[in-house]
Motif scaffolding. Structure first.
Motif, PDB file in Angstrom:
ATOM      1  N   PRO A 205      24.544  57.357  -7.407  1.00 16.58           N
ATOM      2  CA  PRO A 205      24.774  57.407  -6.024  1.00 16.58           C
ATOM      3  C   PRO A 205      24.939  56.435  -5.139  1.00 16.58           C
ATOM      4  O   PRO A 205      24.446  55.082  -5.430  1.00 16.58           O
ATOM      5  CB  PRO A 205      23.280  58.155  -5.899  1.00 16.58           C
ATOM      6  CG  PRO A 205      22.242  57.642  -6.778  1.00 16.58           C
ATOM      7  CD  PRO A 205      23.027  57.455  -7.928  1.00 16.58           C
ATOM      8  N   ILE A 206      25.668  56.627  -4.081  1.00 16.30           N
ATOM      9  CA  ILE A 206      26.000  55.550  -3.120  1.00 16.30           C
ATOM     10  C   ILE A 206      24.907  55.747  -1.836  1.00 16.30           C
ATOM     11  O   ILE A 206      25.031  56.826  -1.288  1.00 16.30           O
ATOM     12  CB  ILE A 206      27.058  55.696  -2.546  1.00 16.30           C
ATOM     13  CG1 ILE A 206      28.144  55.448  -3.651  1.00 16.30           C
ATOM     14  CG2 ILE A 206      27.431  54.754  -1.366  1.00 16.30           C
ATOM     15  CD1 ILE A 206      28.112  53.797  -4.471  1.00 16.30           C
ATOM     16  N   TYR A 207      24.242  54.741  -1.594  1.00 15.63           N
ATOM     17  CA  TYR A 207      23.048  54.949  -0.409  1.00 15.63           C
ATOM     18  C   TYR A 207      23.492  54.502   1.023  1.00 15.63           C
ATOM     19  O   TYR A 207      24.397  53.440   0.785  1.00 15.63           O
ATOM     20  CB  TYR A 207      21.788  54.278  -0.656  1.00 15.63           C
ATOM     21  CG  TYR A 207      21.274  54.575  -2.136  1.00 15.63           C
ATOM     22  CD1 TYR A 207      20.554  55.838  -2.231  1.00 15.63           C
ATOM     23  CD2 TYR A 207      21.582  53.782  -3.027  1.00 15.63           C
ATOM     24  CE1 TYR A 207      20.112  55.978  -3.551  1.00 15.63           C
ATOM     25  CE2 TYR A 207      21.129  53.895  -4.625  1.00 15.63           C
ATOM     26  CZ  TYR A 207      20.165  55.164  -4.707  1.00 15.63           C
ATOM     27  OH  TYR A 207      19.774  55.403  -5.922  1.00 15.63           O
ATOM     28  N   LYS A 208      23.229  55.100   2.042  1.00 18.08           N
ATOM     29  CA  LYS A 208      23.919  54.509   3.331  1.00 18.08           C
ATOM     30  C   LYS A 208      22.693  55.015   4.452  1.00 18.08           C
ATOM     31  O   LYS A 208      21.984  55.793   4.222  1.00 18.08           O
ATOM     32  CB  LYS A 208      25.055  55.265   3.664  1.00 18.08           C
ATOM     33  CG  LYS A 208      25.553  55.127   4.981  1.00 18.08           C
ATOM     34  CD  LYS A 208      26.830  55.906   5.432  1.00 18.08           C
ATOM     35  CE  LYS A 208      27.426  55.304   6.636  1.00 18.08           C
ATOM     36  NZ  LYS A 208      28.725  55.881   7.073  1.00 18.08           N
ATOM     37  N   LEU A 209      22.637  53.958   5.188  1.00 20.69           N
ATOM     38  CA  LEU A 209      22.102  54.051   6.437  1.00 20.69           C
ATOM     39  C   LEU A 209      22.644  53.756   7.685  1.00 20.69           C
ATOM     40  O   LEU A 209      23.684  52.737   7.607  1.00 20.69           O
ATOM     41  CB  LEU A 209      20.451  53.480   6.388  1.00 20.69           C
ATOM     42  CG  LEU A 209      20.574  51.915   6.327  1.00 20.69           C
ATOM     43  CD1 LEU A 209      20.713  51.269   7.570  1.00 20.69           C
ATOM     44  CD2 LEU A 209      19.418  51.319   5.555  1.00 20.69           C
ATOM     45  N   VAL A 210      22.211  54.138   8.972  1.00 20.30           N
ATOM     46  CA  VAL A 210      22.911  53.837  10.285  1.00 20.30           C
ATOM     47  C   VAL A 210      21.719  53.413  11.015  1.00 20.30           C
ATOM     48  O   VAL A 210      20.680  54.181  11.098  1.00 20.30           O
ATOM     49  CB  VAL A 210      23.915  54.641  10.816  1.00 20.30           C
ATOM     50  CG1 VAL A 210      24.194  54.056  12.049  1.00 20.30           C
ATOM     51  CG2 VAL A 210      25.068  54.869   9.927  1.00 20.30           C
ATOM     52  N   ALA A 211      21.416  52.019  11.669  1.00 17.36           N
ATOM     53  CA  ALA A 211      20.311  51.948  12.388  1.00 17.36           C
ATOM     54  C   ALA A 211      20.636  51.177  13.632  1.00 17.36           C
ATOM     55  O   ALA A 211      21.883  50.705  14.009  1.00 17.36           O
ATOM     56  CB  ALA A 211      19.455  51.060  11.516  1.00 17.36           C
ATOM     57  N   ARG A 212      19.882  51.387  14.765  1.00 19.10           N
ATOM     58  CA  ARG A 212      20.142  50.756  16.053  1.00 19.10           C
ATOM     59  C   ARG A 212      18.692  49.891  16.274  1.00 19.10           C
ATOM     60  O   ARG A 212      17.634  50.407  16.072  1.00 19.10           O
ATOM     61  CB  ARG A 212      20.340  51.726  16.877  1.00 19.10           C
ATOM     62  CG  ARG A 212      20.456  51.348  18.439  1.00 19.10           C
ATOM     63  CD  ARG A 212      20.705  52.525  19.270  1.00 19.10           C
ATOM     64  NE  ARG A 212      21.897  53.270  19.206  1.00 19.10           N
ATOM     65  CZ  ARG A 212      22.020  54.461  19.400  1.00 19.10           C
ATOM     66  NH1 ARG A 212      21.304  55.206  19.959  1.00 19.10           N
ATOM     67  NH2 ARG A 212      23.087  55.318  18.999  1.00 19.10           N
ATOM     68  N   TYR A 213      18.927  48.741  17.031  1.00 18.67           N
ATOM     69  CA  TYR A 213      17.603  48.149  17.423  1.00 18.67           C
ATOM     70  C   TYR A 213      16.881  48.968  18.456  1.00 18.67           C
ATOM     71  O   TYR A 213      17.355  49.536  19.442  1.00 18.67           O
ATOM     72  CB  TYR A 213      18.102  46.669  18.066  1.00 18.67           C
ATOM     73  CG  TYR A 213      18.491  45.598  17.017  1.00 18.67           C
ATOM     74  CD1 TYR A 213      17.766  44.891  16.131  1.00 18.67           C
ATOM     75  CD2 TYR A 213      19.968  45.927  16.595  1.00 18.67           C
ATOM     76  CE1 TYR A 213      18.095  44.008  15.233  1.00 18.67           C
ATOM     77  CE2 TYR A 213      20.306  44.898  15.442  1.00 18.67           C
ATOM     78  CZ  TYR A 213      19.504  44.052  14.820  1.00 18.67           C
ATOM     79  OH  TYR A 213      19.966  43.286  13.878  1.00 18.67           O
ATOM     80  N   ARG A 214      15.751  48.815  18.293  1.00 13.92           N
ATOM     81  CA  ARG A 214      14.846  49.661  19.313  1.00 13.92           C
ATOM     82  C   ARG A 214      14.858  48.879  20.465  1.00 13.92           C
ATOM     83  O   ARG A 214      14.382  47.523  20.734  1.00 13.92           O
ATOM     84  CB  ARG A 214      13.354  49.685  18.766  1.00 13.92           C
ATOM     85  CG  ARG A 214      12.390  50.853  19.476  1.00 13.92           C
ATOM     86  CD  ARG A 214      11.299  50.940  18.437  1.00 13.92           C
ATOM     87  NE  ARG A 214      11.755  51.469  17.261  1.00 13.92           N
ATOM     88  CZ  ARG A 214      10.800  51.470  16.118  1.00 13.92           C
ATOM     89  NH1 ARG A 214       9.702  50.932  16.229  1.00 13.92           N
ATOM     90  NH2 ARG A 214      11.337  51.974  14.681  1.00 13.92           N
ATOM     91  N   GLU A 215      14.886  49.361  21.684  1.00 17.28           N
ATOM     92  CA  GLU A 215      14.522  48.756  23.022  1.00 17.28           C
ATOM     93  C   GLU A 215      13.307  48.545  23.318  1.00 17.28           C
ATOM     94  O   GLU A 215      12.487  49.310  23.285  1.00 17.28           O
ATOM     95  CB  GLU A 215      15.501  49.981  24.142  1.00 17.28           C
ATOM     96  CG  GLU A 215      16.951  49.742  23.719  1.00 17.28           C
ATOM     97  CD  GLU A 215      17.692  50.751  24.972  1.00 17.28           C
ATOM     98  OE1 GLU A 215      17.130  51.133  25.860  1.00 17.28           O
ATOM     99  OE2 GLU A 215      18.847  50.804  24.675  1.00 17.28           O
ATOM    100  N   ASP A 216      13.100  47.632  24.106  1.00 15.96           N
ATOM    101  CA  ASP A 216      11.559  47.422  24.694  1.00 15.96           C
ATOM    102  C   ASP A 216      11.174  48.389  25.557  1.00 15.96           C
ATOM    103  O   ASP A 216      11.993  48.724  26.673  1.00 15.96           O
ATOM    104  CB  ASP A 216      11.853  45.952  25.395  1.00 15.96           C
ATOM    105  CG  ASP A 216      11.947  44.672  24.360  1.00 15.96           C
ATOM    106  OD1 ASP A 216      12.536  43.880  24.828  1.00 15.96           O
ATOM    107  OD2 ASP A 216      11.659  44.939  23.170  1.00 15.96           O
ATOM    108  N   GLY A 217      10.004  48.704  25.405  1.00 16.24           N
ATOM    109  CA  GLY A 217       9.313  49.710  26.275  1.00 16.24           C
ATOM    110  C   GLY A 217       9.833  50.973  25.944  1.00 16.24           C
ATOM    111  O   GLY A 217       9.537  52.003  26.600  1.00 16.24           O
TER     112      GLY A 217
END
Length: 217
Positions: A205-217
C-alpha cells in the motif's frame, strides 16, 4: 536506487537555465517575479526524476511549481526527461538544493504548499533527524509556508509513515487527511504518481497524509 554520478550534471543545469534556477538564493522573496505572476507557489522536496512536479504543472497551470533535488545527477536526469516532453510548461522551475537550507531561498510565508514524496526513510534511529518529517525539517517548512499552508506526504514505508504521524502531531500539526491505502481510496482518482510510485505500488500500500501547522491559541 541512486543514479551514478554524472560529471556533466552542472553543465546540464546551466544549459537549461530557462527552467533551472542556478542561483536560487537570489530569488528569495522574489519568486513571484521569477514566474511573472502572483499565483500560489507549490514545492516538491526530493523531486527525483521530475514526473510528479511536471505532471502537476501540466494539470494546474494557475499554480507555480518548484522542484527541489539535493543530488545533481538526479536533477540532471529530470532535466533531460523534461526536455523530451512534448508539452512545454512555463509554471515550473527546478533547483539543486538541500531542504534543510530552504530558508536561504524562500522568505517567510512565500510558499503555499509542500509535497514530500517517497522520502529516504533513514531507518536507523540515530539518523532520525535526517528524515524530512523530523522536527528539524518541520521547523524550516513552518517558516517558509503561508499561514494555513499544508504539507502533503506520500510513502510506501510503513515505519516512516508511523514516525511521521507522531512527529507531525507532536510538533504540533493538525492531520487533515490520512490514508493507509491511497490507491484503493476515492482520492486515487486525482492522484498523480511519481516514477517510484508507478514502479513499486503493486508491492504494497501507499500511505498518505496531509497536515497543517496548528495556529497559536
Amino acid at each position: 536506487m541512486r543514479l551514478r554520478n554524472n560529471p556533466k550534471a552542472y553543465d546540464i543545469m546551466k544549459e537549461n537555465d530557462s527552467f533551472v534556477i542556478i542561483e536560487p538564493e537570489k530569488c528569495k522573496n522574489k519568486w513571484h517575479e521569477v514566474f511573472g505572476n502572483d499565483n500560489p507557489i507549490y514545492i516538491e522536496i526530493g523531486m527525483g526524476k521530475g514526473d510528479f512536479i511536471y505532471q502537476n504543472a501540466c494539470r494546474y497551470p494557475d499554480i507555480n511549481f518548484i522542484g527541489i533535488e539535493k543530488f545533481p545527477s538526479v536533477l540532471a536526469a529530470a532535466i533531460n526527461k523534461v526536455n523530451k516532453q512534448e508539452t512545454k510548461v512555463s509554471n515550473m522551475k527546478l533547483i539543486h538544493y538541500d531542504a534543510i537550507e530552504l530558508k536561504n531561498i524562500f522568505a517567510n510565508g512565500e510558499v503555499d504548499h509542500i509535497f514530500l514524496n517517497f522520502s529516504d526513510p533513514w531507518p536507523k534511529n540515530r539518523h532520525a533527524k535526517r528524515r524530512l518529517t523530523s522536527k528539524q525539517f518541520l521547523s524550516v517548512y513552518q517558516d517558509i509556508l503561508v499561514s494555513k499552508g499544508e504539507i502533503e506526504f506520500k510513502t510506501d514505508n510503513r515505519g516512516l509513515f508511523e514516525y511521521s504521524l507522531v512527529s507531525l502531531n507532536q510538533y504540533p500539526m493538525d492531520l487533515l487527511y490520512v490514508s493507509l491505502d491511497l490507491h484503493n481510496s476515492p482520492e486515487n482518482e486525482t492522484n498523480i504518481m511519481t516514477e517510484y510510485e508507478k514502479k513499486f505500488c503493486e508491492k504494497g500500500p501507499i500511505y498518505k497524509l496531509v497536515a497543517r501547522y496548528r495556529e497559536d491559541g
